[in-house]
Write a protein that holds these residues in place. Structure first.
Motif, PDB file in Angstrom:
ATOM      1  N   UNK A   1      49.537  39.718  47.570  1.00 34.09           N
ATOM      2  CA  UNK A   1      49.349  38.526  46.738  1.00 34.09           C
ATOM      3  C   UNK A   1      48.376  38.812  45.594  1.00 34.09           C
ATOM      4  N   UNK A   2      47.297  39.527  45.890  1.00 31.46           N
ATOM      5  CA  UNK A   2      46.314  39.864  44.854  1.00 31.46           C
ATOM      6  C   UNK A   2      46.947  40.769  43.803  1.00 31.46           C
TER       7      UNK A   2
ATOM      8  N   UNK B   1      38.360  42.948  46.931  1.00 31.48           N
ATOM      9  CA  UNK B   1      38.721  43.137  45.529  1.00 31.48           C
ATOM     10  C   UNK B   1      38.271  44.508  45.017  1.00 31.48           C
ATOM     11  N   UNK B   2      37.070  44.913  45.386  1.00 32.69           N
ATOM     12  CA  UNK B   2      36.589  46.238  44.966  1.00 32.69           C
ATOM     13  C   UNK B   2      37.512  47.334  45.490  1.00 32.69           C
ATOM     14  N   UNK B   3      37.927  47.193  46.746  1.00 32.74           N
ATOM     15  CA  UNK B   3      38.820  48.195  47.341  1.00 32.74           C
ATOM     16  C   UNK B   3      40.160  48.229  46.602  1.00 32.74           C
ATOM     17  N   UNK B   4      40.731  47.064  46.339  1.00 39.85           N
ATOM     18  CA  UNK B   4      42.014  46.980  45.626  1.00 39.85           C
ATOM     19  C   UNK B   4      41.882  47.599  44.234  1.00 39.85           C
ATOM     20  N   UNK B   5      40.816  47.262  43.524  1.00 38.01           N
ATOM     21  CA  UNK B   5      40.624  47.778  42.160  1.00 38.01           C
ATOM     22  C   UNK B   5      40.439  49.291  42.158  1.00 38.01           C
ATOM     23  N   UNK B   6      39.676  49.821  43.101  1.00 39.69           N
ATOM     24  CA  UNK B   6      39.441  51.260  43.139  1.00 39.69           C
ATOM     25  C   UNK B   6      40.711  52.038  43.477  1.00 39.69           C
ATOM     26  N   UNK B   7      41.570  51.436  44.272  1.00 39.28           N
ATOM     27  CA  UNK B   7      42.830  52.099  44.640  1.00 39.28           C
ATOM     28  C   UNK B   7      43.862  51.977  43.526  1.00 39.28           C
TER      29      UNK B   7
ATOM     30  N   UNK C   1      37.183  46.163  34.553  1.00 36.69           N
ATOM     31  CA  UNK C   1      35.792  45.737  34.500  1.00 36.69           C
ATOM     32  C   UNK C   1      35.708  44.481  35.349  1.00 36.69           C
ATOM     33  N   UNK C   2      34.859  44.525  36.370  1.00 38.82           N
ATOM     34  CA  UNK C   2      34.707  43.403  37.284  1.00 38.82           C
ATOM     35  C   UNK C   2      33.340  42.780  37.089  1.00 38.82           C
ATOM     36  N   UNK C   3      33.346  41.492  36.762  1.00 41.46           N
ATOM     37  CA  UNK C   3      32.107  40.727  36.648  1.00 41.46           C
ATOM     38  C   UNK C   3      32.043  39.779  37.833  1.00 41.46           C
TER      39      UNK C   3
ATOM     40  N   UNK D   1      45.821  34.517  31.189  1.00 39.79           N
ATOM     41  CA  UNK D   1      44.793  34.365  32.214  1.00 39.79           C
ATOM     42  C   UNK D   1      45.447  33.907  33.511  1.00 39.79           C
ATOM     43  N   UNK D   2      45.005  34.489  34.629  1.00 43.81           N
ATOM     44  CA  UNK D   2      45.518  34.095  35.951  1.00 43.81           C
ATOM     45  C   UNK D   2      44.342  33.786  36.862  1.00 43.81           C
ATOM     46  N   UNK D   3      44.520  32.812  37.764  1.00 43.25           N
ATOM     47  CA  UNK D   3      43.495  32.438  38.744  1.00 43.25           C
ATOM     48  C   UNK D   3      44.023  32.712  40.147  1.00 43.25           C
ATOM     49  N   UNK D   4      43.201  33.332  40.981  1.00 47.23           N
ATOM     50  CA  UNK D   4      43.523  33.532  42.388  1.00 47.23           C
ATOM     51  C   UNK D   4      42.365  32.974  43.204  1.00 47.23           C
ATOM     52  N   UNK D   5      42.690  32.235  44.245  1.00 45.68           N
ATOM     53  CA  UNK D   5      41.668  31.616  45.089  1.00 45.68           C
ATOM     54  C   UNK D   5      41.780  32.185  46.495  1.00 45.68           C
ATOM     55  N   UNK D   6      40.637  32.482  47.100  1.00 48.22           N
ATOM     56  CA  UNK D   6      40.628  32.951  48.485  1.00 48.22           C
ATOM     57  C   UNK D   6      39.831  34.232  48.639  1.00 48.22           C
ATOM     58  N   UNK D   7      39.902  34.819  49.842  1.00 48.10           N
ATOM     59  CA  UNK D   7      39.061  35.984  50.134  1.00 48.10           C
ATOM     60  C   UNK D   7      39.707  37.316  49.751  1.00 48.10           C
ATOM     61  N   UNK D   8      40.831  37.262  49.049  1.00 44.25           N
ATOM     62  CA  UNK D   8      41.522  38.453  48.521  1.00 44.25           C
ATOM     63  C   UNK D   8      41.990  39.398  49.626  1.00 44.25           C
TER      64      UNK D   8
END
Length: 98
Positions: free
Chosen positions: A84-85, A27-33, A40-42, A72-79
């Motif tokens: 999909x993310x 997730x951090x990689x996806x957000x930074x790209x 803002x990631x909590x 609001x959206x929910x995603x489940x899994x290791x991203x």
């Protein structure tokens, strides 16, 4: 960009489990790209803050909640499925060179 248009993401994890670590790293990689400077990631460890998981009705881990932009959206899994993310975040993966 104003705060109201910023992505607000909450990732619920279970300690340092392999899936949780993988989800956070992916997730951090996806957000930074794709969202650099516009998110803002909590991170919420359900072992340390079980009341937040209960409040959000989290039933599987890891779970990502996109709080903003609404809805609001929910995603489940290791991203690990980047396309999909991105769809879950409301970003069209075909518009972006991955």
């Amino acid at each position: 960009m104003s705060n109201s248009s910023q992505y607000r993401l909450v990732l619920f994890i279970s300690g340092a489990s392999p899936n949780s670590v993988r989800a956070l790293n992916n997730l951090k990689q996806i957000c930074e790209i794709h969202l650099k400077g516009n998110y803002k990631l909590e991170v919420v460890d359900v072992y340390q803050q079980p009341e937040l998981a209960k409040q959000e009705q989290i039933i599987a881990l890891p779970t990502l909640i996109r709080k903003n932009p609404t809805p609001t959206r929910h995603l489940i899994g290791d991203m690990s499925d980047r396309a999909r993310v991105l769809r879950g975040l409301g970003i069209n993966p075909s518009d972006i060179a991955i």
